[in-house]
Design an enzyme around this catalytic site. Sequence first.
Site, PDB file in Angstrom:
ATOM      1  N   ASP A  28      46.444  57.015 -15.198  1.00 36.61           N
ATOM      2  CA  ASP A  28      45.490  56.501 -14.393  1.00 36.61           C
ATOM      3  C   ASP A  28      44.457  55.801 -15.133  1.00 36.61           C
ATOM      4  O   ASP A  28      43.725  56.297 -15.808  1.00 36.61           O
ATOM      5  CB  ASP A  28      44.870  57.524 -13.324  1.00 36.61           C
ATOM      6  CG  ASP A  28      46.113  57.901 -12.405  1.00 36.61           C
ATOM      7  OD1 ASP A  28      47.253  58.078 -12.883  1.00 36.61           O
ATOM      8  OD2 ASP A  28      45.742  58.411 -11.378  1.00 36.61           O
ATOM      9  N   LYS A  39      45.634  51.780  -7.357  1.00 42.22           N
ATOM     10  CA  LYS A  39      44.944  52.744  -6.809  1.00 42.22           C
ATOM     11  C   LYS A  39      43.713  52.406  -6.538  1.00 42.22           C
ATOM     12  O   LYS A  39      42.927  51.573  -7.085  1.00 42.22           O
ATOM     13  CB  LYS A  39      44.912  53.845  -7.936  1.00 42.22           C
ATOM     14  CG  LYS A  39      44.247  55.077  -7.897  1.00 42.22           C
ATOM     15  CD  LYS A  39      44.373  56.335  -8.828  1.00 42.22           C
ATOM     16  CE  LYS A  39      43.291  57.423  -8.646  1.00 42.22           C
ATOM     17  NZ  LYS A  39      43.370  58.269  -9.739  1.00 42.22           N
ATOM     18  N   LYS A  92      48.467  54.047  -4.426  1.00 42.50           N
ATOM     19  CA  LYS A  92      47.824  55.398  -4.233  1.00 42.50           C
ATOM     20  C   LYS A  92      46.288  55.439  -3.937  1.00 42.50           C
ATOM     21  O   LYS A  92      45.440  54.916  -4.565  1.00 42.50           O
ATOM     22  CB  LYS A  92      47.708  56.028  -5.762  1.00 42.50           C
ATOM     23  CG  LYS A  92      47.012  57.364  -6.057  1.00 42.50           C
ATOM     24  CD  LYS A  92      47.150  57.969  -7.138  1.00 42.50           C
ATOM     25  CE  LYS A  92      46.153  59.210  -7.463  1.00 42.50           C
ATOM     26  NZ  LYS A  92      46.404  59.915  -8.733  1.00 42.50           N
TER      27      LYS A  92
END
Lengths: 288, 320
Positions: free
Chosen positions: B151, B216, B252
């Site tokens: 991430d 995300k 996400k």
Amino acid sequence: MSERIPVIKTPKVYVGGAFIRSESGRTFPVYDSGGQFVANVPQCTRKDLRNAVEAAAKAVPGWSRRTPYNRGQIIYRLAEMLEARADEMTGVLRQFAPAWTSAAEQEVAETVDRLVHYAGWADKYEQVLGSANPVAAPFFNFTLTEPIGVVGIIASDSAPLLGLLTQAAAAIVSGNTVVALASESAPYPAITLGEMLATSDLPGGVVNILTGYRKELIPTFATHAHIRGIDAVATGDDATALRRGAADSVKRVKVRQPDINWSSEFNESVYEIRNFIDFKTVWHPIGA
Amino acid sequence: MFRRTSAWERSYITVVSKHSKVEDFGTVDRVGIEERVAKFTTRSIKKQSKLWGLNTAVSMVDLTTLEGKDTPGKVASLCQKARQPSDDSSIPPVAAICIYPSLIKEARKLLADSPIKIASVATAFPSGQSSLKVRLQEVKYAVNAGADEIDMVINRGLFLAGEYDAVQDEIAAVVEATGDATLKVILEVSELETYDNIRAASFMAMQVLRPGDFIKTSTGKASGSATLANTQVMLEAIRDFYLDTGIPIGMKPAGGIRTAKQALHYLVAVKETLGDAWLNSSRYRFGASSLLNDLLRQIHKEKSGAYQAPYYFSEAAGSY
């Protein structure tokens, strides 16, 4: 001057420090003692109960960590608010039951006195119910009390104000919070009470009041695992449903008979506070 | 199956984006999108479909702990919870755990025989304010330690300064550094200020991502986090990008999603924007720490018919 447009209050229930309608949007009509329509009050659902329990649970840590003295001050303040608006409350009680016309004033006065009574217990019940226990070893041994958490109340029809506040005051004085179902036949006094609670210094969520049908809500009161105790005016099937539903989550159930005399001084007792506290015993070594 | 971006493709993208402005990616109708997402919260999802939604949401959770006080012991219990969220064996394990790079080795040992992915934040999370070289090194460190997913955070300062090419080049560099690991690009939408910026940043990231990579919303460390509206902007960007290129990018949302009810709203948004193909953990994830407990609580409520207390589901002890 032209004729005024009537301004009629929308009855709302007091939950989490706010005045809300039922999430379902449903209402049911209430009539005064002469059979005249008065208002539509919220017909709360099990989801409203769930939301009220969330609000009540959130309020427990803050309320129970206040000093007992401060809780007493706040309950006394609620008595002050009720006393100051005694005429309004008397009017509401009188509107819904002519049989109580002489009793309405008395019910309000007794409710104020009862609040003062339990306010006084706030910093005293621990001395009565707790103890220093003699043990045969070099230890201090104390038994202390703790609130159990969220207490559900199914209120009385015979004294919709005095009954409700007797049950609530005995529960909150030790740091519990309350979700109460108001009298089904006379819900309006509880709606008015909500407006007094809102101005009483009680933190939001400590006392939450729903209006609605007992048949719809009693099963959820009984089975909701987050409610740790129930103080109900109930008989027959209702009482059985409460006891049976409460068994799964092992919650305490105090059932009162509908013909209970709420004026009786038996309702003013430290043992009413004991219904909804836990006892914790600690051992502490005696120092040199 | 991953499409590696070749050097030629990257230089091509760079040339194209040299002229790009935020508006080139299309603008977002603010009122329209907020009205649209408000409708997602009104769907009636009951009984079997609710249970399906809750179980699906569990299988999409990236169970997260990103705190300075994380210890190997805490990560160990997180792994246990990830493998078996509940004693009810019909409830699936979560998709992944999300941790700091220094704890990957610990998690690797505990999840060696499980399908649960290990995601690690990298690139100077959460601010991204370090040199590119250091950020790439962190990515490589995490991959070498055994992370399945990385991430990353984009450099918001660079984005807001209008250095779009530089932002995109940095993402491309991280894509290369991740090797076979899946990449999730955190846009930190609350710091991008406008929906137009969120849409543009989504496209800039997607243009250099591989199929199966994610975009995300948030780090969970900034003041704002995922909302239905900013997630919807990104979902529509994913849809438009997919229709243009055929490349499916995952989504996400992270931060601020704490209740099962919210999670169902997010799933409605996915279903109605991208369709069933995105309703699985390879294309949709929830970044959350406390969400899982509420999902379990609501699943248990659906099955038993009785509302449950939160402390039955490993909430902090001592709560009422």
